[in-house]
Every structure is written in structure tokens, then in C-alpha cells.
Scaffold this motif. Structure first.
Motif, short mmCIF file in Angstrom:
data_model
loop_
_atom_site.label_atom_id
_atom_site.label_comp_id
_atom_site.label_asym_id
_atom_site.label_seq_id
_atom_site.Cartn_x
_atom_site.Cartn_y
_atom_site.Cartn_z
N TYR A 133 53.11 7.07 9.45
CA TYR A 133 52.51 8.22 8.77
C TYR A 133 52.22 7.98 7.29
CZ TYR A 133 57.10 8.93 6.68
OH TYR A 133 58.25 8.74 5.96
N ALA A 193 48.68 2.59 9.16
CA ALA A 193 49.17 3.86 9.67
C ALA A 193 48.00 4.74 10.07
CB ALA A 193 50.00 4.57 8.60
N PRO A 244 46.98 8.08 9.57
CA PRO A 244 48.39 8.38 9.51
C PRO A 244 48.70 9.69 10.26
CG PRO A 244 47.38 9.19 7.52
CD PRO A 244 46.27 8.60 8.37
#
Length: 221
Positions: free
Chosen positions: A75, A82, A84
Motif C-alpha cells: 500500500y 505497490a 497501492p
């Protein structure tokens, strides 16, 4: 410079780099264009390496006491690998994560890689525990894949803390498409073990920081 100001700048760079990663894994440009992009990428990497931290150093934008990592591969706003995921949690031991995955996280054509699914579920499981005040590292993670997970589909991962026995806590998680919440795509069961303070001090010694999000109080079994 305040942490929030730097976080904003890190997030902007992360978003730009995620766009670059997506373009890199989807491009079909000519060889000349690939060569030019390679030179530009190497130049940018050299620019960013002008000031770096070591492998065990904690980033200035992180908060290790709460477990918030701005370069998390799940995240982290500053991490170009990521998605995210946008994660939330509550003190009753519940967590959610919303994310749409694209080509950088592809396994079989058009589908999310199974390892990425497991990583997302592991994160919401751990986040649910931390929200309830239970630190810990993943001891076991069992993932059951029920349906193929499509790229480009908004996904919702939910997790709930289970039982606690001394330093050990269980949790369960589920992954669905947001527009079809009754169909389970994958589910997971996790066991997390909180580190004793003295063990945590040893494990995280290279960081030089008191990393409390993965520990438990002295005297806990």
C-alpha cells in the motif's frame, strides 16, 4: 521540513513511478525508443541515488511505532511496485483494503498473480490485529483460491481478528470484487506471533529504532 510535506512529495513521485512501471510492462515501442527510455531511467536512478538510506534504515516518512510504511510493497504511496491498496481499520480488530490491479501484478494472462493475492490478504490480516493493539509477525498463512482474480476490477479485501492465546493471535480474511461481494475470490487464515521486547530488540537492532508495532508487552506468554 515536516513529515507530512515530505510524504506528499514521496506520494507524488510514487504515483509517477507507478505510471512508469505500468507503461514499461505494456509498451510495444520500437527498439530505439526502448534504448532511449533505458538511458532516461538510468539517469533518473542516478539522480535519486544522490542521497539514500541503508537497507535497514527507517525512512523519514515512516512511523514504525504504528507500523505505517510509506514504501510498503502493498500500500506504500512511495513504492512504485505497490498497487497501492487503500487500507482502513478499526479498534475492534477489523480491516479493509480496496485496490484495482493492473499489468504490473499479472500472473496468468489477464489475471492477478496468486502471490500478489496472498500478499494483500496477509496485509489486511496483520492490519486488523494492529488496529486492535495486537502486534505480531506472520507465523503461518493459508490461502484458498476460490475464483480467478481479474485485472482491472475494483477489489475489496476484508479481515477480522480471531482468537488470542498469549502472544499468538489468529485472523481470517476474504477477497471479493466490489461489484460482486457475495462471491469469494480468495480467503485466508493467518497466525501471528508477537515478539517479546527483548527478541524484538534483537530482530530490529539494525534499524536502530524501537519498532513497537510487532512487539508485545513484557510478561505476556
Amino acid at each position: 521540513m515536516s513529515r507530512e510535506v515530505r510524504r506528499a512529495a514521496v506520494g507524488e513521485l510514487g504515483a509517477a513511478l507507478r505510471d512508469l512501471v505500468d507503461a514499461a510492462v505494456r509498451t510495444e515501442v520500437s527498439l530505439d525508443e526502448l534504448a532511449a527510455a533505458t538511458d532516461a531511467a538510468r539517469s533518473l536512478a542516478a539522480r535519486l541515488r544522490a542521497e539514500t538510506r541503508g537497507l535497514h534504515d527507517v525512512a523519514a516518512v515512516d512511523d514504525p511505532s504504528t507500523g505505517e510504511r510509506w514504501y510498503s510493497p502493498v500500500y506504500g504511496p512511495g513504492n512504485p511496485v505497490a498497487p497501492p491498496m487503500v487500507a482502513t481499520d478499526s479498534p475492534d480488530g477489523r480491516a479493509t483494503g480496496r485496490v484495482t490491479l493492473g499489468k504490473p501484478h499479472e500472473g496468468p494472462p489477464g489475471l492477478v498473480h496468486g502471490g500478489v493475492v496472498a500478499t494483500m490478504l496477509d496485509h489486511v490480516l496483520a492490519r486488523a490485529l494492529r488496529a486492535a493493539g495486537r502486534g505480531g509477525l506472520t507465523a503461518t498463512l493459508t490461502v484458498t483460491y476460490r475464483r480467478p482474480v481479474q485485472l482491472g476490477v475494483p477489489l475489496l479485501a476484508t479481515a477480522e481478528m480471531g482468537t488470542t492465546d498469549g502472544r499468538r493471535t489468529t485472523a481470517t480474511a476474504r477477497l471479493v470484487a466490489e461489484d460482486d461481494p457475495t462471491t469469494t475470490l480468495a480467503e485466508a487464515e493467518g497466525l501471528f506471533v508477537a515478539l517479546r521486547p527483548e527478541r524484538a530488540a534483537d530482530v530490529f537492532a539494525p534499524t536502530g529504532r524501537d519498532v513497537g508495532a510487532w512487539t508485545t508487552r513484557s510478561g505476556d506468554d
